[in-house]
Design a protein around this motif. Structure first.
Motif, PDB file in Angstrom:
ATOM      1  N   GLU A 148     -80.812 -50.009   1.687  1.00  0.00           N
ATOM      2  CA  GLU A 148     -79.369 -50.179   2.285  1.00  0.00           C
ATOM      3  C   GLU A 148     -79.302 -51.805   2.504  1.00  0.00           C
ATOM      4  O   GLU A 148     -78.017 -52.177   2.347  1.00  0.00           O
ATOM      5  CB  GLU A 148     -79.436 -49.581   3.609  1.00  0.00           C
ATOM      6  CG  GLU A 148     -78.345 -49.842   4.527  1.00  0.00           C
ATOM      7  CD  GLU A 148     -78.265 -49.106   6.018  1.00  0.00           C
ATOM      8  OE1 GLU A 148     -77.953 -49.613   6.862  1.00  0.00           O
ATOM      9  OE2 GLU A 148     -78.765 -47.599   5.917  1.00  0.00           O
ATOM     10  N   TRP A 149     -80.287 -52.361   2.992  1.00  0.00           N
ATOM     11  CA  TRP A 149     -80.355 -53.857   3.048  1.00  0.00           C
ATOM     12  C   TRP A 149     -80.428 -54.646   1.729  1.00  0.00           C
ATOM     13  O   TRP A 149     -80.368 -55.801   1.859  1.00  0.00           O
ATOM     14  CB  TRP A 149     -81.345 -54.347   4.044  1.00  0.00           C
ATOM     15  CG  TRP A 149     -80.818 -53.820   5.588  1.00  0.00           C
ATOM     16  CD1 TRP A 149     -79.675 -53.125   5.788  1.00  0.00           C
ATOM     17  CD2 TRP A 149     -81.506 -54.353   6.802  1.00  0.00           C
ATOM     18  NE1 TRP A 149     -79.719 -53.041   7.191  1.00  0.00           N
ATOM     19  CE2 TRP A 149     -80.835 -53.684   7.775  1.00  0.00           C
ATOM     20  CE3 TRP A 149     -82.913 -54.869   6.905  1.00  0.00           C
ATOM     21  CZ2 TRP A 149     -80.869 -53.887   9.135  1.00  0.00           C
ATOM     22  CZ3 TRP A 149     -82.802 -54.820   8.336  1.00  0.00           C
ATOM     23  CH2 TRP A 149     -82.081 -54.598   9.344  1.00  0.00           C
TER      24      TRP A 149
ATOM     25  N   THR B 276     -79.612 -55.734  12.306  1.00  0.00           N
ATOM     26  CA  THR B 276     -78.589 -55.889  11.466  1.00  0.00           C
ATOM     27  C   THR B 276     -79.308 -56.893  10.229  1.00  0.00           C
ATOM     28  O   THR B 276     -78.556 -56.914   9.148  1.00  0.00           O
ATOM     29  CB  THR B 276     -77.563 -56.660  11.983  1.00  0.00           C
ATOM     30  OG1 THR B 276     -77.717 -57.780  12.545  1.00  0.00           O
ATOM     31  CG2 THR B 276     -76.607 -55.740  12.927  1.00  0.00           C
ATOM     32  N   ASP B 277     -80.257 -57.726  10.204  1.00  0.00           N
ATOM     33  CA  ASP B 277     -80.786 -58.279   9.322  1.00  0.00           C
ATOM     34  C   ASP B 277     -82.511 -58.619   9.351  1.00  0.00           C
ATOM     35  O   ASP B 277     -83.173 -57.820  10.238  1.00  0.00           O
ATOM     36  CB  ASP B 277     -80.247 -59.769   9.206  1.00  0.00           C
ATOM     37  CG  ASP B 277     -80.596 -60.644  10.493  1.00  0.00           C
ATOM     38  OD1 ASP B 277     -81.686 -60.541  10.987  1.00  0.00           O
ATOM     39  OD2 ASP B 277     -79.578 -61.250  10.951  1.00  0.00           O
TER      40      ASP B 277
END
Length: 454
Positions: free
Chosen positions: A55-56, A112-113
């Motif tokens: 996903e990332w 988120t990161d």
């Protein structure tokens, strides 16, 4: 130490002086539940990683760094944070560790990161490293001598149950909700343990008896009342020589120095062997000709045998002697590693020996904690157990690296396992020496003042 000899801390004031009460069993159960949550926490990132990385778009090297920062946090928690419990008390350190775990895991679910994930996994590692120490010392303090070894073995079994539970939750989460739900579940589980600990967990009576603040006698008697024990009219006598709580200097005092160095060496070398097996065994089995399915199935077999190792150590340690049985388990682990290395590539004997090896290695791991909680007096118990855990974390980093180097250099299964069998002899020898050292120590009526025995 003979099987019937007693170690430091086996005669304890307050809660630990008489038969187990319902409250004491409840605290032991609470610690086991906390360790189930810990096992869930450790497994959470590994289970989420395949989906998260896609996903990332996380590169394998970055993922390895994220895994590595968790180990750094575990070392910080064991070496630096857990010893604070010997200075400010068990309860605040445990509550802080559980609370930080709940917060970090819930925040991980909304991260988120990669940078946020790195920080949160560092915090998670610190909490886990701190808590594994505090749980062992709390179970040891609240249990009577009769049930202490079995209680600690069940505590360690809780970690295995936690990793298994995490796998089951991950299957459902990844099927229906996504990887973030794994961390939501882990965070909520830790939040539940925090609330339960807030309600049930009292301060260590041994810590209060040493600290002696104006209201500490009242606090001890409140704990004794909960445990259905008679109150104390005054503090129990102090040791003739007070230790400097929570410092490495105390662990290297003349009466503890040799035993500490021997147990640290055992913890370091145990972890080198244990984490090599954890990381490389499926690959080695696959290279030996087992199908990938059978190689993966080895995890179930070794998990069951590991649980048996915890329980057999807990049940047999008291009659045999904690230090003696731990040395025996390490020696048998070394022998089983050799047998595993020379086995023909037949699935049945290979999987059987993988299980036998795990039984002795994992059982010896539990034995190290049984030795440590008896060896260190209450003033330095969290510090002592913390250093045992910390050196184990160092070995956890070194072991897989050695395995990768040996296999990369072209060594076959037999040669590789011979090397690790030789390493496994080190903790067998150091625990044997620690055992002989303790046997030569004079026994004392006040075991907190006595020299360490294992």
């Amino acid at each position: 130490m003979a099987g019937t000899s007693r170690g430091a801390g086996s005669e304890r004031p307050g809660l630990l002086a008489a038969a187990m009460s319902p409250y004491q069993y409840l605290v032991v159960a609470l610690c086991c539940f906390c360790n189930v949550a810990d096992g869930f926490d450790v497994a959470s990132l590994a289970l989420a990683a395949p989906v998260l990385t896609r996903e990332w778009g996380v590169a394998p090297a970055v993922l390895g760094t994220i895994f590595g920062v968790s180990s750094v946090g575990l070392s910080i928690g064991a070496f630096a944070v857990a010893p604070l419990a010997d200075r400010i008390g068990r309860r605040p350190v445990m509550l802080g560790a559980i609370g930080s775990l709940a917060a970090a895991l819930l925040l991980t679910s909304v991260s988120t990161d990669v940078y946020q994930l790195l920080v949160l996994r560092l915090v998670t590692g610190v909490g886990l490293g701190t808590l594994v120490v505090c749980l062992n010392t709390t179970v040891a303090e609240v249990s009577t001598d009769k049930v202490r070894n079995v209680a600690l073995a069940i505590l360690h079994l809780g970690f295995t149950i936690g990793t298994m539970t995490a796998s089951a939750v991950a299957v459902l989460a990844l099927e229906y909700s996504g990887w973030r739900m794994i961390f939501v579940a882990a965070g909520l589980l830790n939040a539940a343990t925090f609330v339960a600990s807030l309600a049930l967990l009292g301060e260590s009576p041994e810590f209060l008896a040493k600290r002696r603040h104006p209201r500490d006698l009242d606090r001890i008697n409140q704990l004794l009342a909960r445990a259905q024990k008679p109150p104390l009219a005054d503090f129990p006598p102090l040791d003739a020589a007070r230790r400097e709580r929570g410092t490495i200097k105390a662990l290297l005092a003349p009466d503890l120095r040799q035993a500490s160095l021997l147990v640290w060496a055992a913890s370091l070398t145990y972890a080198i062997v244990g984490y090599f097996l954890l990381n490389w065994k499926p690959t080695i089995l696959a290279n030996a000709g087992l199908s990938p399915t059978l190689a993966a199935a080895s995890g179930m077999i070794t998990g069951a045998c590991g649980a048996l190792g915890h329980l057999t150590m807990g049940l047999l340690a008291k009659p045999v002697g904690e230090g003696r049985l731990t040395a025996i388990y390490f020696a048998l682990a070394a022998v089983s590693l050799i047998i595993f290395g020379i086995q023909p590539p037949d699935p049945v004997p290979l999987l059987a020996m993988a299980g036998v090896t795990t039984l002795f290695v994992v059982g010896a791991y539990t034995g190290l904690f049984l030795v440590a909680v008896k060896m260190y007096p209450a003033d330095v118990q969290n510090t002592g157990v913390g250093f045992v855990v910390g050196f184990g974390r160092v070995g956890a980093i070194i072991g897989p690296m050695i395995g990768g180097f040996l296999l990369g250099a072209g060594l076959d299964r037999m040669d590789t396992y011979f090397v690790f069998s030789a390493i496994a002899i080190v903790p067998a020898v150091t625990m044997h020496l620690a055992n002989r050292l303790a046997a030569r120590r004079p026994q004392s009526g006040d075991h907190h003042a006595a020299s360490p025995a294992v």
